[in-house]
Write an enzyme that holds these catalytic residues in place. Structure first.
Site, PDB file in Angstrom:
ATOM      1  N   GLU A  34     -18.232 118.175  70.422  1.00  0.00           N
ATOM      2  CA  GLU A  34     -17.490 119.428  70.298  1.00  0.00           C
ATOM      3  C   GLU A  34     -17.935 120.338  71.429  1.00  0.00           C
ATOM      4  OE1 GLU A  34     -18.274 121.278  66.519  1.00  0.00           O
ATOM      5  OE2 GLU A  34     -16.662 120.176  65.539  1.00  0.00           O
ATOM      6  N   GLN A  53      -9.902 134.571  78.033  1.00  0.00           N
ATOM      7  CA  GLN A  53      -9.325 133.639  78.988  1.00  0.00           C
ATOM      8  C   GLN A  53     -10.286 132.491  79.250  1.00  0.00           C
ATOM      9  OE1 GLN A  53      -8.957 136.695  82.159  1.00  0.00           O
ATOM     10  NE2 GLN A  53     -10.102 135.303  83.458  1.00  0.00           N
ATOM     11  N   ASP A  54      -9.727 131.369  79.688  1.00  0.00           N
ATOM     12  CA  ASP A  54     -10.511 130.217  80.134  1.00  0.00           C
ATOM     13  C   ASP A  54     -10.328 130.097  81.636  1.00  0.00           C
ATOM     14  OD1 ASP A  54     -11.288 129.599  77.579  1.00  0.00           O
ATOM     15  OD2 ASP A  54     -10.081 127.801  77.393  1.00  0.00           O
ATOM     16  N   ASN A  55     -11.418 129.841  82.356  1.00  0.00           N
ATOM     17  CA  ASN A  55     -11.388 129.690  83.807  1.00  0.00           C
ATOM     18  C   ASN A  55     -11.917 128.319  84.181  1.00  0.00           C
ATOM     19  OD1 ASN A  55     -10.553 132.401  84.045  1.00  0.00           O
ATOM     20  ND2 ASN A  55     -12.659 133.084  83.959  1.00  0.00           N
ATOM     21  N   ARG A  65     -21.463 130.533  94.110  1.00  0.00           N
ATOM     22  CA  ARG A  65     -20.571 131.590  93.635  1.00  0.00           C
ATOM     23  C   ARG A  65     -21.412 132.602  92.855  1.00  0.00           C
ATOM     24  NH1 ARG A  65     -15.262 129.794  94.323  1.00  0.00           N
ATOM     25  NH2 ARG A  65     -15.033 127.540  94.505  1.00  0.00           N
ATOM     26  N   HIS A  68     -21.917 137.511  90.166  1.00  0.00           N
ATOM     27  CA  HIS A  68     -20.766 138.320  89.769  1.00  0.00           C
ATOM     28  C   HIS A  68     -20.959 138.964  88.403  1.00  0.00           C
ATOM     29  CE1 HIS A  68     -18.320 135.244  92.317  1.00  0.00           C
ATOM     30  NE2 HIS A  68     -18.897 136.151  93.084  1.00  0.00           N
ATOM     31  N   LYS A  78     -19.548 135.295  79.505  1.00  0.00           N
ATOM     32  CA  LYS A  78     -19.055 133.965  79.861  1.00  0.00           C
ATOM     33  C   LYS A  78     -19.855 132.881  79.149  1.00  0.00           C
ATOM     34  CE  LYS A  78     -18.031 135.654  84.494  1.00  0.00           C
ATOM     35  NZ  LYS A  78     -18.445 135.631  85.907  1.00  0.00           N
ATOM     36  N   HIS A 125     -23.904 136.880  87.033  1.00  0.00           N
ATOM     37  CA  HIS A 125     -23.850 135.422  86.881  1.00  0.00           C
ATOM     38  C   HIS A 125     -23.512 134.759  88.213  1.00  0.00           C
ATOM     39  CE1 HIS A 125     -21.360 131.755  86.209  1.00  0.00           C
ATOM     40  NE2 HIS A 125     -22.455 131.431  85.550  1.00  0.00           N
ATOM     41  N   TYR A 138     -15.355 127.900  82.200  1.00  0.00           N
ATOM     42  CA  TYR A 138     -15.996 128.903  81.369  1.00  0.00           C
ATOM     43  C   TYR A 138     -14.981 129.729  80.613  1.00  0.00           C
ATOM     44  CZ  TYR A 138     -15.481 131.862  85.594  1.00  0.00           C
ATOM     45  OH  TYR A 138     -15.007 132.524  86.692  1.00  0.00           O
ATOM     46  N   GLU A 149     -14.870 144.563  89.015  1.00  0.00           N
ATOM     47  CA  GLU A 149     -15.682 143.460  89.550  1.00  0.00           C
ATOM     48  C   GLU A 149     -16.720 143.968  90.547  1.00  0.00           C
ATOM     49  OE1 GLU A 149     -14.533 139.021  90.880  1.00  0.00           O
ATOM     50  OE2 GLU A 149     -13.580 140.619  92.030  1.00  0.00           O
TER      51      GLU A 149
END
Length: 195
Positions: A34, A53-55, A65, A68, A78, A125, A138, A149
């Site tokens: 799961e 939302q899903d990214n 990256r 942020h 996240k 992150h 995520y 941002e």
């Protein structure tokens, strides 16, 4: 599902981020686990979390990256995992007045270990791609908002993240222009761009 609080390199337990290890069931045919269960997750983080939302991102080895985060009115939390490859995932405490302000925790997330890192609001992150390619997925609480941002420099000496650069096999760190120009933690603090 196993849930673990992480410690900073300074030895402090940082309240908030959690390393989540789902239980996988496997045999000679493959495996099953799961990747998300609302009830178990809410119990683990001790609150009812509604994701917005899903990214999904794909990165080559050496791509970094981050770091942020988003400020009010649209902060983001996240739940991060690598579905292909391996990353080194980091959360930095940027909560004004926190006893662990400026400290960080990190974890190797991979398709193989199936672990996930919960990064709540109040943390910057980022991740470094260690494998030839990595796909990172995520779930985010809070929608992406360009006006909210912000970013902190990935190699800020004040924070001192021990990125596993030796695992890049000679590949250079690859940053976006925005991440390369990010503020230091001291600059972000001075301008009020922290939690």
């Amino acid at each position: 599902m196993q849930v673990e609080q992480l410690q900073s390199p300074q030895g402090a337990t940082i309240e908030g981020p959690l390393l989540i290890s789902p239980k996988a069931f496997g045999d000679e045919r493959g495996w099953f686990f799961e990747s998300w269960n609302q009830r178990k997750f809410d119990e683990a983080v001790d609150e009812a979390v509604v994701f917005s939302q899903d990214n999904h991102s794909r990165s080559a080895q050496g791509v970094l990256r981050g770091l942020h985060y988003q400020l009010s009115p649209e902060p983001q939390a996240k739940l991060v995992r690598a579905s292909i490859g391996e990353i080194f995932d980091v959360a930095v405490d940027i909560r004004r007045g926190s006893t662990t302000f400026g400290q960080w925790v990190g974890a190797h997330l991979s398709a193989e270990n199936k672990q996930q890192l919960w990064v709540p609001e109040g943390f910057a992150h980022g991740f470094l791609t260690l494998s030839a390619v990595a796909e990172v997925q995520y779930k985010a609480r809070g929608f992406w908002n360009k006006d909210c941002e912000r970013a902190i420099r990935w190699n800020d000496a004040t924070i001192g993240i021990a990125w596993p650069l030796d695992q890049l096999a000679g590949t250079e760190v690859n940053l976006s222009g925005k991440d390369g120009d990010a503020a230091s933690l001291d600059q972000a603090t001075a301008t009020g761009d922290i939690f």
